[in-house]
Design a protein around this motif. Sequence first.
Motif, PDB file in Angstrom:
ATOM      1  N   LYS A   1       1.843  -3.565  -7.057  1.00 50.20           N
ATOM      2  CA  LYS A   1       2.527  -4.852  -7.008  1.00 50.20           C
ATOM      3  C   LYS A   1       3.945  -4.661  -6.455  1.00 50.20           C
ATOM      4  CE  LYS A   1       0.059  -6.962 -10.892  1.00 50.20           C
ATOM      5  NZ  LYS A   1       0.189  -7.556 -12.253  1.00 50.20           N
ATOM      6  N   LEU A   2       4.374  -5.620  -5.652  1.00 48.82           N
ATOM      7  CA  LEU A   2       5.686  -5.501  -5.015  1.00 48.82           C
ATOM      8  C   LEU A   2       6.799  -5.274  -6.021  1.00 48.82           C
ATOM      9  CD1 LEU A   2       5.675  -8.125  -2.114  1.00 48.82           C
ATOM     10  CD2 LEU A   2       5.934  -5.648  -1.914  1.00 48.82           C
ATOM     11  N   GLU A   3       6.740  -6.011  -7.133  1.00 47.22           N
ATOM     12  CA  GLU A   3       7.823  -5.901  -8.117  1.00 47.22           C
ATOM     13  C   GLU A   3       7.789  -4.565  -8.876  1.00 47.22           C
ATOM     14  OE1 GLU A   3       4.564  -8.450 -10.087  1.00 47.22           O
ATOM     15  OE2 GLU A   3       5.482  -8.189  -8.102  1.00 47.22           O
ATOM     16  N   GLU A   4       6.678  -3.803  -8.724  1.00 49.62           N
ATOM     17  CA  GLU A   4       6.556  -2.541  -9.446  1.00 49.62           C
ATOM     18  C   GLU A   4       6.670  -1.322  -8.529  1.00 49.62           C
ATOM     19  OE1 GLU A   4       2.832  -2.731 -11.460  1.00 49.62           O
ATOM     20  OE2 GLU A   4       3.418  -4.410 -12.756  1.00 49.62           O
ATOM     21  N   VAL A   5       6.815  -1.567  -7.221  1.00 45.17           N
ATOM     22  CA  VAL A   5       6.739  -0.450  -6.289  1.00 45.17           C
ATOM     23  C   VAL A   5       7.877   0.553  -6.473  1.00 45.17           C
ATOM     24  CG1 VAL A   5       7.994  -1.631  -4.419  1.00 45.17           C
ATOM     25  CG2 VAL A   5       6.362   0.205  -3.882  1.00 45.17           C
ATOM     26  N   THR A   6       9.078   0.087  -6.768  1.00 44.29           N
ATOM     27  CA  THR A   6      10.204   1.011  -6.948  1.00 44.29           C
ATOM     28  C   THR A   6       9.939   1.970  -8.086  1.00 44.29           C
ATOM     29  OG1 THR A   6      11.786  -0.579  -6.048  1.00 44.29           O
ATOM     30  CG2 THR A   6      12.671   1.190  -7.414  1.00 44.29           C
ATOM     31  N   GLN A   7       9.528   1.438  -9.243  1.00 46.31           N
ATOM     32  CA  GLN A   7       9.268   2.297 -10.392  1.00 46.31           C
ATOM     33  C   GLN A   7       8.083   3.215 -10.135  1.00 46.31           C
ATOM     34  OE1 GLN A   7      11.322   2.494 -13.159  1.00 46.31           O
ATOM     35  NE2 GLN A   7      10.090   4.356 -13.397  1.00 46.31           N
ATOM     36  N   TYR A   8       7.095   2.729  -9.421  1.00 47.61           N
ATOM     37  CA  TYR A   8       5.920   3.540  -9.124  1.00 47.61           C
ATOM     38  C   TYR A   8       6.321   4.773  -8.293  1.00 47.61           C
ATOM     39  CZ  TYR A   8       1.388   5.024  -7.348  1.00 47.61           C
ATOM     40  OH  TYR A   8       0.283   5.775  -7.030  1.00 47.61           O
ATOM     41  N   ILE A   9       7.113   4.522  -7.260  1.00 50.99           N
ATOM     42  CA  ILE A   9       7.535   5.646  -6.401  1.00 50.99           C
ATOM     43  C   ILE A   9       8.422   6.621  -7.167  1.00 50.99           C
ATOM     44  CG2 ILE A   9       8.854   6.247  -4.323  1.00 50.99           C
ATOM     45  CD1 ILE A   9       7.855   3.615  -3.081  1.00 50.99           C
ATOM     46  N   LEU A  10       9.290   6.076  -8.002  1.00 50.72           N
ATOM     47  CA  LEU A  10      10.136   6.959  -8.825  1.00 50.72           C
ATOM     48  C   LEU A  10       9.267   7.873  -9.686  1.00 50.72           C
ATOM     49  CD1 LEU A  10      12.942   4.486  -9.978  1.00 50.72           C
ATOM     50  CD2 LEU A  10      13.279   6.562  -8.606  1.00 50.72           C
ATOM     51  N   ASN A  11       8.193   7.360 -10.203  1.00 54.67           N
ATOM     52  CA  ASN A  11       7.316   8.156 -11.062  1.00 54.67           C
ATOM     53  C   ASN A  11       6.578   9.249 -10.275  1.00 54.67           C
ATOM     54  OD1 ASN A  11       8.036   6.575 -13.241  1.00 54.67           O
ATOM     55  ND2 ASN A  11       6.222   5.245 -13.130  1.00 54.67           N
ATOM     56  N   GLN A  12       6.365   9.010  -8.978  1.00 54.35           N
ATOM     57  CA  GLN A  12       5.626   9.972  -8.162  1.00 54.35           C
ATOM     58  C   GLN A  12       6.505  11.070  -7.582  1.00 54.35           C
ATOM     59  OE1 GLN A  12       2.328   9.415  -8.416  1.00 54.35           O
ATOM     60  NE2 GLN A  12       3.035   7.631  -9.569  1.00 54.35           N
TER      61      GLN A  12
ATOM     62  N   SER B   1       0.844  -1.192   0.000  1.00 53.99           N
ATOM     63  CA  SER B   1       0.000   0.000   0.000  1.00 53.99           C
ATOM     64  C   SER B   1       0.882   1.245   0.000  1.00 53.99           C
ATOM     65  CB  SER B   1      -0.916   0.000   1.220  1.00 53.99           C
ATOM     66  OG  SER B   1      -1.714   1.161   1.251  1.00 53.99           O
ATOM     67  N   VAL B   2       0.650   2.114  -0.974  1.00 46.91           N
ATOM     68  CA  VAL B   2       1.481   3.311  -1.132  1.00 46.91           C
ATOM     69  C   VAL B   2       0.615   4.557  -0.972  1.00 46.91           C
ATOM     70  CG1 VAL B   2       2.992   4.602  -2.675  1.00 46.91           C
ATOM     71  CG2 VAL B   2       3.078   2.104  -2.655  1.00 46.91           C
ATOM     72  N   LYS B   3       1.003   5.445  -0.044  1.00 47.14           N
ATOM     73  CA  LYS B   3       0.250   6.667   0.214  1.00 47.14           C
ATOM     74  C   LYS B   3       1.114   7.889  -0.055  1.00 47.14           C
ATOM     75  CE  LYS B   3      -2.436   9.106   3.738  1.00 47.14           C
ATOM     76  NZ  LYS B   3      -2.969   9.096   5.130  1.00 47.14           N
ATOM     77  N   GLU B   4       0.588   8.786  -0.914  1.00 47.00           N
ATOM     78  CA  GLU B   4       1.258  10.054  -1.178  1.00 47.00           C
ATOM     79  C   GLU B   4       0.810  11.045  -0.105  1.00 47.00           C
ATOM     80  OE1 GLU B   4       0.880  11.334  -5.287  1.00 47.00           O
ATOM     81  OE2 GLU B   4       0.345   9.255  -5.812  1.00 47.00           O
ATOM     82  N   MET B   5       1.741  11.513   0.701  1.00 51.91           N
ATOM     83  CA  MET B   5       1.387  12.262   1.899  1.00 51.91           C
ATOM     84  C   MET B   5       0.816  13.644   1.592  1.00 51.91           C
ATOM     85  SD  MET B   5       1.923   9.982   4.043  1.00 51.91           S
ATOM     86  CE  MET B   5       1.667  10.848   5.595  1.00 51.91           C
ATOM     87  N   GLU B   6       1.270  14.278   0.523  1.00 52.26           N
ATOM     88  CA  GLU B   6       0.781  15.627   0.224  1.00 52.26           C
ATOM     89  C   GLU B   6      -0.669  15.591  -0.253  1.00 52.26           C
ATOM     90  OE1 GLU B   6       1.868  19.549  -2.498  1.00 52.26           O
ATOM     91  OE2 GLU B   6       3.286  17.887  -2.352  1.00 52.26           O
ATOM     92  N   SER B   7      -1.005  14.664  -1.157  1.00 55.41           N
ATOM     93  CA  SER B   7      -2.356  14.593  -1.709  1.00 55.41           C
ATOM     94  C   SER B   7      -3.282  13.694  -0.889  1.00 55.41           C
ATOM     95  CB  SER B   7      -2.305  14.082  -3.149  1.00 55.41           C
ATOM     96  OG  SER B   7      -1.854  12.723  -3.176  1.00 55.41           O
ATOM     97  N   GLY B   8      -2.698  12.764  -0.146  1.00 53.93           N
ATOM     98  CA  GLY B   8      -3.493  11.804   0.593  1.00 53.93           C
ATOM     99  C   GLY B   8      -3.945  10.612  -0.232  1.00 53.93           C
ATOM    100  N   ASN B   9      -3.596  10.602  -1.515  1.00 52.40           N
ATOM    101  CA  ASN B   9      -3.967   9.489  -2.394  1.00 52.40           C
ATOM    102  C   ASN B   9      -3.280   8.208  -1.945  1.00 52.40           C
ATOM    103  OD1 ASN B   9      -5.510  11.225  -3.932  1.00 52.40           O
ATOM    104  ND2 ASN B   9      -3.858  11.640  -5.396  1.00 52.40           N
TER     105      ASN B   9
END
Length: 422
Positions: free
Chosen positions: A410-421, A397-405
Amino acid sequence: MGYQIPRGTQDILPGTVEKWQYVEKKAREICSRYNYKEIRTPIFEHTELFLRSVGDTTDIVQKEMYTFTDRGERSLTLRPEGTASTVRSYVENKLFGLPQQPTKLYYIGPMFRYERPQAGRYRQFVQFGIEAMGSDDPSIDAEVMALAMDVYKELGLKRLRLVLNTLGDKESRKAHRDALVAHFEPRIDEFCHDCQNRLQTNPLRILDCKKDRDHDLMKTAPSIHDYLNDESRNYFETVKSTLTAMGIDYVIDPTLVRGLDYYNHTAFEIMSDAEGFGAITTLSGGGRYNGLAEEIGGPATPGIGFAMSLERLLLALDAEGVKLPIEDSLDCYLVVMGESAKEKAPSILYQLRKAGLKADKDYMDKKMKAQFKAADRTNAKIVAVLGDDELANGVISVKEMESGNQTEVKLEEVTQYILNQI
Protein backbone atom coordinates in the motif's frame (compact mmCIF):
# COMPACT_ATOMS: atom_id res chain seq x y z
CA MET A 1 39.19 28.43 -26.10
CA GLY A 2 38.07 26.14 -23.28
CA TYR A 3 39.17 26.60 -19.70
CA GLN A 4 41.45 24.10 -18.00
CA ILE A 5 42.25 23.46 -14.37
CA PRO A 6 45.36 25.31 -13.09
CA ARG A 7 48.56 23.27 -13.06
CA GLY A 8 49.14 21.53 -9.77
CA THR A 9 45.48 21.27 -8.82
CA GLN A 10 42.89 18.54 -9.28
CA ASP A 11 39.14 18.00 -9.53
CA ILE A 12 37.99 15.30 -7.12
CA LEU A 13 34.98 13.78 -8.83
CA PRO A 14 32.16 11.49 -7.70
CA GLY A 15 33.52 7.96 -7.55
CA THR A 16 36.73 9.28 -6.00
CA VAL A 17 35.46 11.85 -3.54
CA GLU A 18 33.84 9.06 -1.51
CA LYS A 19 37.35 7.80 -0.66
CA TRP A 20 38.24 11.25 0.61
CA GLN A 21 35.09 11.39 2.69
CA TYR A 22 35.80 7.99 4.20
CA VAL A 23 39.38 8.91 5.09
CA GLU A 24 38.34 12.24 6.58
CA LYS A 25 35.61 10.54 8.63
CA LYS A 26 38.10 8.01 9.99
CA ALA A 27 40.52 10.80 10.95
CA ARG A 28 37.74 12.67 12.78
CA GLU A 29 36.68 9.49 14.61
CA ILE A 30 40.21 8.84 15.84
CA CYS A 31 40.66 12.47 16.91
CA SER A 32 37.46 12.19 18.94
CA ARG A 33 38.83 9.11 20.72
CA TYR A 34 41.99 11.02 21.59
CA ASN A 35 39.91 14.07 22.69
CA TYR A 36 41.11 16.44 19.94
CA LYS A 37 38.63 19.12 18.83
CA GLU A 38 38.35 20.55 15.31
CA ILE A 39 39.53 24.07 14.48
CA ARG A 40 38.92 25.88 11.18
CA THR A 41 41.16 28.82 10.30
CA PRO A 42 41.21 31.17 7.28
CA ILE A 43 42.74 29.93 4.04
CA PHE A 44 44.86 33.11 3.89
CA GLU A 45 46.77 34.91 6.65
CA HIS A 46 49.00 37.95 6.94
CA THR A 47 52.31 37.06 5.29
CA GLU A 48 54.27 38.08 8.37
CA LEU A 49 52.78 35.16 10.29
CA PHE A 50 54.55 32.64 8.06
CA LEU A 51 57.77 34.67 7.89
CA ARG A 52 57.94 34.66 11.70
CA SER A 53 56.81 31.09 12.33
CA VAL A 54 57.84 28.92 9.39
CA GLY A 55 61.13 30.80 9.00
CA ASP A 56 62.46 33.07 6.27
CA THR A 57 65.29 30.61 5.44
CA THR A 58 62.94 27.76 4.55
CA ASP A 59 62.08 26.68 1.03
CA ILE A 60 58.42 27.30 1.81
CA VAL A 61 58.96 30.99 2.52
CA GLN A 62 61.68 31.61 -0.04
CA LYS A 63 60.24 29.70 -3.00
CA GLU A 64 56.79 28.23 -2.48
CA MET A 65 54.33 30.68 -0.92
CA TYR A 66 51.41 32.16 -2.82
CA THR A 67 51.60 35.78 -1.66
CA PHE A 68 49.53 38.71 -2.89
CA THR A 69 48.70 42.29 -1.98
CA ASP A 70 45.04 43.08 -1.31
CA ARG A 71 43.23 46.35 -2.05
CA GLY A 72 44.28 47.71 1.30
CA GLU A 73 47.95 47.20 0.37
CA ARG A 74 48.26 44.38 2.94
CA SER A 75 50.49 41.40 2.12
CA LEU A 76 48.52 38.18 2.46
CA THR A 77 49.52 34.58 1.83
CA LEU A 78 47.53 31.44 1.11
CA ARG A 79 48.41 29.17 4.00
CA PRO A 80 51.25 26.76 3.08
CA GLU A 81 50.79 24.68 6.25
CA GLY A 82 48.42 24.47 9.20
CA THR A 83 50.48 24.87 12.37
CA ALA A 84 51.15 28.62 12.13
CA SER A 85 47.45 29.43 11.64
CA THR A 86 46.41 27.13 14.48
CA VAL A 87 48.94 28.62 16.90
CA ARG A 88 47.97 32.15 15.81
CA SER A 89 44.33 31.34 16.60
CA TYR A 90 45.36 29.75 19.92
CA VAL A 91 47.14 32.96 20.92
CA GLU A 92 44.60 35.43 19.49
CA ASN A 93 41.61 33.68 21.08
CA LYS A 94 43.45 33.09 24.38
CA LEU A 95 42.82 29.36 24.33
CA PHE A 96 45.71 29.08 26.79
CA GLY A 97 43.31 30.48 29.38
CA LEU A 98 40.89 27.57 29.14
CA PRO A 99 40.76 25.43 32.30
CA GLN A 100 41.28 22.18 30.37
CA GLN A 101 44.88 21.95 29.22
CA PRO A 102 46.66 21.03 27.05
CA THR A 103 44.61 22.45 24.19
CA LYS A 104 44.24 19.59 21.68
CA LEU A 105 43.12 20.60 18.18
CA TYR A 106 42.89 19.11 14.71
CA TYR A 107 42.26 20.53 11.24
CA ILE A 108 41.47 19.23 7.77
CA GLY A 109 41.73 21.60 4.84
CA PRO A 110 43.51 22.85 1.73
CA MET A 111 47.06 24.24 1.79
CA PHE A 112 48.97 25.93 -1.04
CA ARG A 113 52.60 25.71 -2.16
CA TYR A 114 54.14 26.63 -5.49
CA GLU A 115 56.28 23.59 -6.23
CA ARG A 116 56.79 21.17 -9.08
CA PRO A 117 53.70 18.95 -9.32
CA GLN A 118 54.31 15.21 -9.13
CA ALA A 119 52.51 12.08 -7.96
CA GLY A 120 50.80 12.85 -4.66
CA ARG A 121 52.16 16.40 -4.55
CA TYR A 122 50.03 19.30 -5.74
CA ARG A 123 50.09 23.08 -5.49
CA GLN A 124 46.74 22.91 -3.74
CA PHE A 125 46.71 19.92 -1.41
CA VAL A 126 44.77 18.77 1.63
CA GLN A 127 46.35 18.29 5.03
CA PHE A 128 45.00 16.64 8.13
CA GLY A 129 46.93 17.71 11.19
CA ILE A 130 46.79 17.94 14.96
CA GLU A 131 48.32 20.34 17.46
CA ALA A 132 48.65 19.76 21.21
CA MET A 133 49.61 22.98 23.02
CA GLY A 134 50.33 23.67 26.66
CA SER A 135 52.19 20.57 27.82
CA ASP A 136 55.88 19.65 27.77
CA ASP A 137 55.19 16.09 28.93
CA PRO A 138 57.12 13.68 26.68
CA SER A 139 54.18 11.28 26.75
CA ILE A 140 52.09 13.66 24.65
CA ASP A 141 54.79 13.46 21.97
CA ALA A 142 54.19 9.71 21.94
CA GLU A 143 50.42 10.30 21.88
CA VAL A 144 50.70 12.49 18.78
CA MET A 145 52.73 9.85 16.95
CA ALA A 146 50.34 7.11 18.09
CA LEU A 147 47.36 9.03 16.70
CA ALA A 148 49.04 9.42 13.32
CA MET A 149 49.93 5.73 13.21
CA ASP A 150 46.38 4.78 14.20
CA VAL A 151 44.94 6.70 11.24
CA TYR A 152 47.16 4.82 8.80
CA LYS A 153 46.73 1.41 10.40
CA GLU A 154 42.97 1.61 10.82
CA LEU A 155 42.63 2.53 7.15
CA GLY A 156 44.49 -0.67 6.32
CA LEU A 157 48.11 0.35 5.72
CA LYS A 158 50.75 -2.12 6.91
CA ARG A 159 54.03 -1.10 5.24
CA LEU A 160 54.76 1.75 7.64
CA ARG A 161 57.94 3.01 9.25
CA LEU A 162 58.06 5.62 12.05
CA VAL A 163 61.35 7.53 11.87
CA LEU A 164 62.33 9.46 14.97
CA ASN A 165 64.94 12.04 15.96
CA THR A 166 65.53 14.80 18.47
CA LEU A 167 66.68 18.31 17.64
CA GLY A 168 67.37 19.11 21.29
CA ASP A 169 66.54 22.24 23.23
CA LYS A 170 67.82 25.75 22.49
CA GLU A 171 71.16 25.19 24.22
CA SER A 172 71.79 21.87 22.49
CA ARG A 173 70.82 23.26 19.10
CA LYS A 174 73.22 26.19 19.49
CA ALA A 175 76.14 23.86 20.26
CA HIS A 176 75.20 21.67 17.30
CA ARG A 177 74.79 24.72 15.07
CA ASP A 178 78.28 25.95 15.86
CA ALA A 179 79.68 22.49 15.11
CA LEU A 180 77.87 22.36 11.76
CA VAL A 181 79.20 25.77 10.72
CA ALA A 182 82.75 24.70 11.57
CA HIS A 183 82.25 21.45 9.65
CA PHE A 184 80.82 22.87 6.42
CA GLU A 185 82.42 26.33 6.22
CA PRO A 186 85.85 25.33 4.81
CA ARG A 187 84.19 23.67 1.76
CA ILE A 188 80.88 25.45 1.54
CA ASP A 189 81.69 26.65 -1.98
CA GLU A 190 81.24 23.02 -3.11
CA PHE A 191 77.58 23.14 -2.09
CA CYS A 192 74.53 24.58 -3.82
CA HIS A 193 73.54 28.23 -3.58
CA ASP A 194 70.81 27.50 -1.03
CA CYS A 195 73.23 25.68 1.28
CA GLN A 196 75.72 28.54 1.04
CA ASN A 197 73.03 30.98 2.11
CA ARG A 198 71.97 28.73 4.99
CA LEU A 199 75.44 28.24 6.46
CA GLN A 200 75.16 31.21 8.81
CA THR A 201 71.38 31.56 9.04
CA ASN A 202 70.30 27.95 9.53
CA PRO A 203 73.05 25.35 8.97
CA LEU A 204 70.77 22.53 10.16
CA ARG A 205 68.84 22.91 6.91
CA ILE A 206 71.97 21.91 4.96
CA LEU A 207 71.40 18.37 6.23
CA ASP A 208 68.01 18.42 4.53
CA CYS A 209 69.35 19.44 1.11
CA LYS A 210 68.29 17.17 -1.73
CA LYS A 211 70.92 18.42 -4.21
CA ASP A 212 73.96 17.83 -2.00
CA ARG A 213 72.81 14.84 0.03
CA ASP A 214 75.54 12.63 -1.48
CA HIS A 215 78.39 15.04 -0.68
CA ASP A 216 81.04 13.37 1.48
CA LEU A 217 80.73 16.08 4.16
CA MET A 218 77.11 15.04 4.68
CA LYS A 219 78.22 11.59 5.82
CA THR A 220 80.63 13.01 8.42
CA ALA A 221 78.50 15.94 9.63
CA PRO A 222 78.26 16.32 13.42
CA SER A 223 75.23 14.56 14.91
CA ILE A 224 72.84 16.40 17.20
CA HIS A 225 73.04 13.38 19.51
CA ASP A 226 76.64 14.30 20.35
CA TYR A 227 75.57 17.75 21.55
CA LEU A 228 72.47 16.99 23.62
CA ASN A 229 72.53 18.28 27.17
CA ASP A 230 71.18 16.07 29.95
CA GLU A 231 67.70 17.60 29.82
CA SER A 232 67.33 17.01 26.07
CA ARG A 233 68.77 13.51 26.29
CA ASN A 234 66.43 12.54 29.13
CA TYR A 235 63.45 14.00 27.26
CA PHE A 236 64.21 11.95 24.17
CA GLU A 237 64.75 8.77 26.19
CA THR A 238 61.32 9.21 27.79
CA VAL A 239 59.67 9.67 24.38
CA LYS A 240 61.30 6.48 23.13
CA SER A 241 60.45 4.43 26.22
CA THR A 242 56.83 5.60 26.05
CA LEU A 243 56.54 4.52 22.42
CA THR A 244 58.06 1.16 23.33
CA ALA A 245 55.59 0.72 26.19
CA MET A 246 52.76 1.45 23.76
CA GLY A 247 54.04 -1.23 21.39
CA ILE A 248 54.86 1.25 18.61
CA ASP A 249 58.00 0.40 16.63
CA TYR A 250 60.34 3.16 15.46
CA VAL A 251 63.79 3.71 14.00
CA ILE A 252 66.21 6.51 14.89
CA ASP A 253 67.57 8.73 12.11
CA PRO A 254 70.03 11.39 13.41
CA THR A 255 69.83 13.23 10.05
CA LEU A 256 66.07 13.83 10.23
CA VAL A 257 65.67 17.60 10.70
CA ARG A 258 62.29 18.45 9.09
CA GLY A 259 61.91 21.49 6.83
CA LEU A 260 60.54 24.15 9.16
CA ASP A 261 62.45 26.41 11.54
CA TYR A 262 60.08 26.10 14.48
CA TYR A 263 60.90 22.49 15.42
CA ASN A 264 62.87 21.49 18.53
CA HIS A 265 63.18 18.35 20.64
CA THR A 266 61.10 15.57 19.02
CA ALA A 267 60.95 15.36 15.22
CA PHE A 268 59.44 12.47 13.30
CA GLU A 269 58.25 11.25 9.93
CA ILE A 270 56.10 8.30 8.92
CA MET A 271 57.23 6.54 5.75
CA SER A 272 55.61 4.06 3.40
CA ASP A 273 57.69 1.02 2.49
CA ALA A 274 55.07 -0.20 0.01
CA GLU A 275 56.55 -1.48 -3.24
CA GLY A 276 55.90 0.94 -6.09
CA PHE A 277 54.93 3.83 -3.84
CA GLY A 278 57.60 6.06 -5.37
CA ALA A 279 60.87 7.76 -4.58
CA ILE A 280 59.32 10.15 -2.06
CA THR A 281 58.29 7.82 0.73
CA THR A 282 57.24 10.33 3.40
CA LEU A 283 53.56 10.16 4.29
CA SER A 284 53.54 12.66 7.15
CA GLY A 285 55.77 14.44 9.59
CA GLY A 286 55.78 16.58 12.66
CA GLY A 287 57.50 17.48 15.85
CA ARG A 288 57.71 19.67 18.89
CA TYR A 289 57.72 23.45 18.51
CA ASN A 290 58.28 24.97 21.97
CA GLY A 291 58.70 28.73 21.48
CA LEU A 292 56.45 29.18 18.46
CA ALA A 293 53.62 30.79 20.44
CA GLU A 294 56.04 33.35 21.90
CA GLU A 295 57.40 34.05 18.42
CA ILE A 296 53.98 35.29 17.31
CA GLY A 297 53.16 37.27 20.44
CA GLY A 298 51.73 34.71 22.84
CA PRO A 299 52.81 33.40 26.24
CA ALA A 300 55.47 30.71 26.63
CA THR A 301 53.70 27.60 25.38
CA PRO A 302 55.11 24.18 24.56
CA GLY A 303 53.50 22.43 21.62
CA ILE A 304 53.72 19.44 19.32
CA GLY A 305 51.85 18.33 16.22
CA PHE A 306 51.96 16.67 12.84
CA ALA A 307 50.46 17.09 9.38
CA MET A 308 49.67 14.41 6.82
CA SER A 309 48.88 14.77 3.14
CA LEU A 310 45.62 13.08 2.24
CA GLU A 311 46.79 12.81 -1.36
CA ARG A 312 49.81 10.77 -0.31
CA LEU A 313 47.68 8.71 2.06
CA LEU A 314 45.39 7.74 -0.80
CA LEU A 315 48.41 6.90 -2.97
CA ALA A 316 49.73 4.61 -0.22
CA LEU A 317 46.37 2.85 0.01
CA ASP A 318 46.51 2.22 -3.74
CA ALA A 319 50.12 1.02 -3.52
CA GLU A 320 49.17 -1.57 -0.90
CA GLY A 321 46.00 -2.53 -2.73
CA VAL A 322 43.73 -1.48 0.13
CA LYS A 323 40.06 -1.28 -0.83
CA LEU A 324 38.11 1.06 1.42
CA PRO A 325 34.69 -0.29 2.51
CA ILE A 326 32.71 2.35 0.69
CA GLU A 327 29.07 1.58 -0.02
CA ASP A 328 27.96 3.19 -3.26
CA SER A 329 24.31 2.26 -3.60
CA LEU A 330 20.79 3.60 -3.24
CA ASP A 331 18.27 2.12 -0.85
CA CYS A 332 15.48 2.62 -3.36
CA TYR A 333 15.07 3.65 -6.99
CA LEU A 334 11.59 4.72 -8.02
CA VAL A 335 10.54 3.65 -11.55
CA VAL A 336 7.56 5.67 -12.78
CA MET A 337 5.26 5.25 -15.79
CA GLY A 338 2.16 7.32 -16.65
CA GLU A 339 1.29 10.97 -16.19
CA SER A 340 -0.62 10.58 -12.93
CA ALA A 341 2.18 8.46 -11.48
CA LYS A 342 4.75 11.11 -12.48
CA GLU A 343 2.79 13.72 -10.56
CA LYS A 344 2.67 11.50 -7.48
CA ALA A 345 6.31 10.33 -7.59
CA PRO A 346 8.00 13.46 -6.11
CA SER A 347 5.92 13.27 -2.91
CA ILE A 348 6.66 9.54 -2.49
CA LEU A 349 10.37 10.18 -3.05
CA TYR A 350 10.29 13.02 -0.54
CA GLN A 351 8.75 10.77 2.14
CA LEU A 352 11.40 8.11 1.54
CA ARG A 353 14.17 10.65 1.93
CA LYS A 354 12.61 12.18 5.03
CA ALA A 355 12.68 8.71 6.58
CA GLY A 356 16.46 8.59 6.03
CA LEU A 357 16.47 6.43 2.92
CA LYS A 358 18.79 7.11 -0.01
CA ALA A 359 16.36 7.32 -2.91
CA ASP A 360 16.16 8.68 -6.45
CA LYS A 361 14.16 8.48 -9.67
CA ASP A 362 14.43 9.27 -13.37
CA TYR A 363 14.27 12.94 -14.44
CA MET A 364 14.95 12.35 -18.16
CA ASP A 365 11.57 10.90 -19.18
CA LYS A 366 13.12 7.52 -19.97
CA LYS A 367 11.20 4.42 -20.93
CA MET A 368 10.64 1.76 -18.27
CA LYS A 369 13.49 -0.48 -19.51
CA ALA A 370 15.92 2.44 -19.43
CA GLN A 371 14.76 3.34 -15.91
CA PHE A 372 15.53 -0.19 -14.73
CA LYS A 373 19.00 0.10 -16.27
CA ALA A 374 19.46 3.38 -14.39
CA ALA A 375 18.42 1.62 -11.18
CA ASP A 376 21.06 -1.06 -11.85
CA ARG A 377 23.75 1.61 -12.32
CA THR A 378 22.93 3.06 -8.89
CA ASN A 379 23.18 -0.42 -7.29
CA ALA A 380 19.71 0.12 -5.83
CA LYS A 381 18.79 -2.43 -3.18
CA ILE A 382 15.08 -1.99 -3.91
CA VAL A 383 13.25 -0.87 -7.05
CA ALA A 384 9.74 0.48 -6.50
CA VAL A 385 7.54 0.62 -9.60
CA LEU A 386 4.61 3.01 -9.79
CA GLY A 387 2.31 3.18 -12.81
CA ASP A 388 -1.09 4.78 -13.29
CA ASP A 389 -2.83 1.43 -12.62
CA GLU A 390 -0.95 0.91 -9.34
CA LEU A 391 -1.70 4.48 -8.35
CA ALA A 392 -5.41 4.01 -9.02
CA ASN A 393 -5.36 0.94 -6.74
CA GLY A 394 -3.36 2.73 -4.04
CA VAL A 395 -0.41 0.33 -4.25
CA ILE A 396 3.18 0.26 -5.45
CA SER A 397 5.22 -2.71 -6.66
CA VAL A 398 8.38 -3.26 -4.62
CA LYS A 399 11.21 -5.54 -5.80
CA GLU A 400 14.17 -6.59 -3.67
CA MET A 401 17.03 -6.76 -6.16
CA GLU A 402 19.25 -9.24 -4.32
CA SER A 403 16.56 -11.90 -3.75
CA GLY A 404 14.33 -11.02 -6.68
CA ASN A 405 11.27 -11.07 -4.41
CA GLN A 406 8.51 -8.74 -5.58
CA THR A 407 5.33 -7.69 -3.80
CA GLU A 408 2.66 -5.01 -3.86
CA VAL A 409 2.55 -2.63 -0.92
CA LYS A 410 0.00 0.00 0.00
CA LEU A 411 1.25 3.47 -0.86
CA GLU A 412 0.86 4.73 2.69
CA GLU A 413 2.92 1.77 3.98
CA VAL A 414 5.71 1.72 1.42
CA THR A 415 8.17 3.84 3.43
CA GLN A 416 7.95 1.61 6.49
CA TYR A 417 8.07 -1.51 4.35
CA ILE A 418 11.32 -0.45 2.68
CA LEU A 419 12.81 0.57 6.01
CA ASN A 420 12.11 -2.93 7.30
CA GLN A 421 13.85 -4.51 4.30
CA ILE A 422 17.01 -2.40 4.36
